[in-house]
Design a protein around this motif. Structure first.
Motif, PDB file in Angstrom:
ATOM      1  N   THR A  72       0.836  -1.208   0.000  1.00 46.19           N
ATOM      2  CA  THR A  72       0.000   0.000   0.000  1.00 46.19           C
ATOM      3  C   THR A  72       0.866   1.251   0.000  1.00 46.19           C
ATOM      4  N   VAL A  73       1.905   1.237   0.847  1.00 46.13           N
ATOM      5  CA  VAL A  73       2.793   2.405   0.950  1.00 46.13           C
ATOM      6  C   VAL A  73       3.465   2.684  -0.387  1.00 46.13           C
ATOM      7  N   ASN A  74       4.005   1.635  -1.020  1.00 44.17           N
ATOM      8  CA  ASN A  74       4.722   1.814  -2.286  1.00 44.17           C
ATOM      9  C   ASN A  74       3.788   2.229  -3.417  1.00 44.17           C
ATOM     10  N   LYS A  75       2.610   1.650  -3.444  1.00 36.83           N
ATOM     11  CA  LYS A  75       1.668   1.940  -4.539  1.00 36.83           C
ATOM     12  C   LYS A  75       1.178   3.381  -4.508  1.00 36.83           C
ATOM     13  N   TYR A  76       1.014   3.908  -3.287  1.00 39.89           N
ATOM     14  CA  TYR A  76       0.465   5.263  -3.155  1.00 39.89           C
ATOM     15  C   TYR A  76       1.485   6.227  -2.561  1.00 39.89           C
ATOM     16  N   ALA A  77       2.777   5.919  -2.774  1.00 40.76           N
ATOM     17  CA  ALA A  77       3.845   6.771  -2.232  1.00 40.76           C
ATOM     18  C   ALA A  77       3.770   8.192  -2.777  1.00 40.76           C
ATOM     19  N   HIS A  78       3.296   8.336  -4.026  1.00 42.16           N
ATOM     20  CA  HIS A  78       3.243   9.673  -4.620  1.00 42.16           C
ATOM     21  C   HIS A  78       2.278  10.591  -3.872  1.00 42.16           C
ATOM     22  N   LEU A  79       1.310   9.997  -3.160  1.00 41.89           N
ATOM     23  CA  LEU A  79       0.366  10.812  -2.395  1.00 41.89           C
ATOM     24  C   LEU A  79       0.993  11.366  -1.127  1.00 41.89           C
ATOM     25  N   ARG A  80       2.065  10.717  -0.667  1.00 47.08           N
ATOM     26  CA  ARG A  80       2.699  11.137   0.579  1.00 47.08           C
ATOM     27  C   ARG A  80       3.394  12.489   0.441  1.00 47.08           C
ATOM     28  N   GLU A  81       3.745  12.847  -0.803  1.00 45.18           N
ATOM     29  CA  GLU A  81       4.405  14.138  -1.018  1.00 45.18           C
ATOM     30  C   GLU A  81       3.493  15.285  -0.591  1.00 45.18           C
ATOM     31  N   GLN A  82       2.210  15.190  -0.972  1.00 47.33           N
ATOM     32  CA  GLN A  82       1.296  16.272  -0.624  1.00 47.33           C
ATOM     33  C   GLN A  82       0.997  16.272   0.873  1.00 47.33           C
ATOM     34  N   HIS A  83       1.172  15.109   1.531  1.00 49.88           N
ATOM     35  CA  HIS A  83       0.951  15.054   2.965  1.00 49.88           C
ATOM     36  C   HIS A  83       2.144  15.603   3.745  1.00 49.88           C
ATOM     37  N   ASN A  84       3.290  15.748   3.086  1.00 53.68           N
ATOM     38  CA  ASN A  84       4.484  16.263   3.748  1.00 53.68           C
ATOM     39  C   ASN A  84       4.215  17.659   4.308  1.00 53.68           C
ATOM     40  N   LYS A  85       3.712  18.544   3.453  1.00 50.96           N
ATOM     41  CA  LYS A  85       3.428  19.918   3.891  1.00 50.96           C
ATOM     42  C   LYS A  85       2.345  19.936   4.966  1.00 50.96           C
ATOM     43  N   GLU A  86       1.341  19.030   4.812  1.00 54.83           N
ATOM     44  CA  GLU A  86       0.275  18.975   5.804  1.00 54.83           C
ATOM     45  C   GLU A  86       0.826  18.607   7.175  1.00 54.83           C
ATOM     46  N   LEU A  87       1.772  17.666   7.205  1.00 52.11           N
ATOM     47  CA  LEU A  87       2.358  17.245   8.473  1.00 52.11           C
ATOM     48  C   LEU A  87       3.186  18.371   9.089  1.00 52.11           C
ATOM     49  N   VAL A  88       3.957  19.068   8.253  1.00 51.42           N
ATOM     50  CA  VAL A  88       4.769  20.180   8.751  1.00 51.42           C
ATOM     51  C   VAL A  88       3.867  21.264   9.336  1.00 51.42           C
ATOM     52  N   ASP A  89       2.778  21.575   8.644  1.00 49.99           N
ATOM     53  CA  ASP A  89       1.846  22.585   9.144  1.00 49.99           C
ATOM     54  C   ASP A  89       1.226  22.145  10.467  1.00 49.99           C
ATOM     55  N   TRP A  90       0.908  20.842  10.558  1.00 52.71           N
ATOM     56  CA  TRP A  90       0.329  20.326  11.791  1.00 52.71           C
ATOM     57  C   TRP A  90       1.324  20.455  12.946  1.00 52.71           C
ATOM     58  N   LEU A  91       2.585  20.134  12.688  1.00 51.63           N
ATOM     59  CA  LEU A  91       3.618  20.252  13.718  1.00 51.63           C
ATOM     60  C   LEU A  91       3.754  21.709  14.178  1.00 51.63           C
ATOM     61  N   ASN A  92       3.756  22.620  13.209  1.00 50.79           N
ATOM     62  CA  ASN A  92       3.860  24.040  13.556  1.00 50.79           C
ATOM     63  C   ASN A  92       2.713  24.475  14.473  1.00 50.79           C
ATOM     64  N   ASN A  93       1.505  24.041  14.099  1.00 51.70           N
ATOM     65  CA  ASN A  93       0.337  24.422  14.901  1.00 51.70           C
ATOM     66  C   ASN A  93       0.414  23.852  16.310  1.00 51.70           C
TER      67      ASN A  93
END
Length: 376
Positions: free
Chosen positions: A294-315
């Motif tokens: 699952t991780v490998n097949k949808y790895a390209h989606l994780r790129e857009q979640h990178n910024k979301e995670l950083v924003d969440w950490l900041n908040n």
């Protein structure tokens, strides 16, 4: 060469004179007991359509690199064959040469020398619908049965064969769930076979309650339409390209981009990941053998979640510490610039409990780092 049924004896001299068709039969007798039925069917289909018509009567040991390259050119020019399928065709034929090379010393493998074709990466082909796009399409499909089938594929992520294997007995409206315990496998000659799901991925998956009511209404419609309908009868009737044609109808009328039937499964997975659902839960729902699939097949989606995670950490940092101090802002920027830390969090957040503990330890280190900056 006449190979007796069940015979597993062939010497090197016989193999060097054998045709591709004869060696393929021999190969299948040895390999089939170790393979799952869907894999056997997929391999046999590719040989029957794309390999044996070209090389079936040729002596395998005499096939040259130029012969392979000419055949590859035919496969590459076929617009109806996707990149992944092209690679699979090549790999299946190459595996026969590898088998003969190891067992009979027939070398070299011309497929290996000619080079692979197609691609193993699904992302270039993967297109998905949003929930709104799915609604636009299904509203414009005239067939009630096919409209319900497409909605079911989108909202559950089950495979096409699993859809056609569903019976009324597999659905529970009270629990809003579906029992995936078999799949429908179409065979040559108009026959079919009921086999276990891929990788024996039997599972019970939940469906939205609103859709569970729609599915119950559909089953009631089936019973009213056919007085002999039983709980063991299939909910959806297989028709060649029925789903594809229905999707084309809805896409054209709804002005929605064209996708494949299997992309409905990708659409469901994408929808779940965009909603930040646990990757382990998604993997089990899709029936993947491993979470890494699952991780490998949808790895390209994780790129857009990178910024979301950083924003969440900041908040989170600002919420717990405050954003008044310039040193805190600098600390946050320093955390953001730490690519190794962020990658660690991205890759580890949704895995095992052991890895989650490490994730929390690293989070504590980050908080300690911020507090030290704030105090100093």
């Amino acid at each position: 060469m006449n190979l007796q049924k069940g015979g597993l004896n062939m010497n090197k001299n016989q193999a060097k004179k054998a045709t591709v068709s004869e060696l393929y039969q021999y190969y299948c007798r040895l390999r089939n007991p170790k393979m799952e039925k869907p894999s056997i069917y997929s391999r046999d289909t590719m040989y029957r359509i794309h390999i044996l018509p070209h090389f079936g009567k040729d002596v395998l040991s005499k096939i040259s690199i130029m012969d392979i390259e000419e055949w590859q050119g035919i496969i590459l020019k076929n617009p109806d064959i996707g990149n992944i399928r092209k690679r699979n065709i090549h790999d299946y034929f190459s595996s026969l040469f590898n088998f003969c090379e190891l067992r009979f010393g027939i070398s070299p493998n011309p497929c290996r020398i000619a080079g692979a074709i197609g691609s193993k990466e699904p992302h270039a082909q993967m297109k998905t619908w949003s929930a709104d796009e799915c609604t636009k399409v299904t509203r414009n499909i005239s067939s009630y049965e096919l409209r319900t089938a497409i909605e079911l594929l989108f909202w559950t992520g089950i495979r096409k064969g699993e859809l056609y294997g569903l019976t009324a007995r597999d659905f529970c409206e009270f629990e809003s769930c579906i029992d995936i315990n078999k799949q429908y496998q179409r065979r040559a000659g108009g026959t079919y076979e009921i086999i276990p799901p891929k990788y024996n991925s039997c599972r019970i998956i939940g469906v939205p309650k609103v859709f569970a009511k729609k599915l119950a209404k559909y089953i009631k419609w089936k019973r009213e339409r056919d007085k002999n309908f039983k709980d063991t009868d299939f909910l959806f009737t297989w028709t060649k390209r029925g789903l594809e044609n229905a999707m084309r109808e809805g896409e054209a009328k709804g002005k929605v981009k064209r996708i494949r039937v299997h992309d409905l499964r990708h659409s469901h997975a994408t929808h779940c990941m965009d909603s930040m659902v646990n990757i382990v839960a998604i993997s089990k729902r899709l029936g993947h053998r491993r979470v890494s699939t699952t991780v490998n097949k949808y790895a390209h989606l994780r790129e857009q979640h990178n910024k979301e995670l950083v924003d969440w950490l900041n908040n989170q940092f600002i919420k717990h510490v405050g954003d008044q101090d310039d040193k805190l802002v600098n600390a946050i920027q320093e955390i953001n610039s730490s690519k190794e830390t962020i990658n660690f969090l991205i890759n580890s957040a949704d895995l095992s409990n052991k890895v989650r503990k490490k994730w929390k330890m690293r989070m504590n280190e980050l908080y300690a780092f911020l507090y030290s900056h704030y105090k100093n």
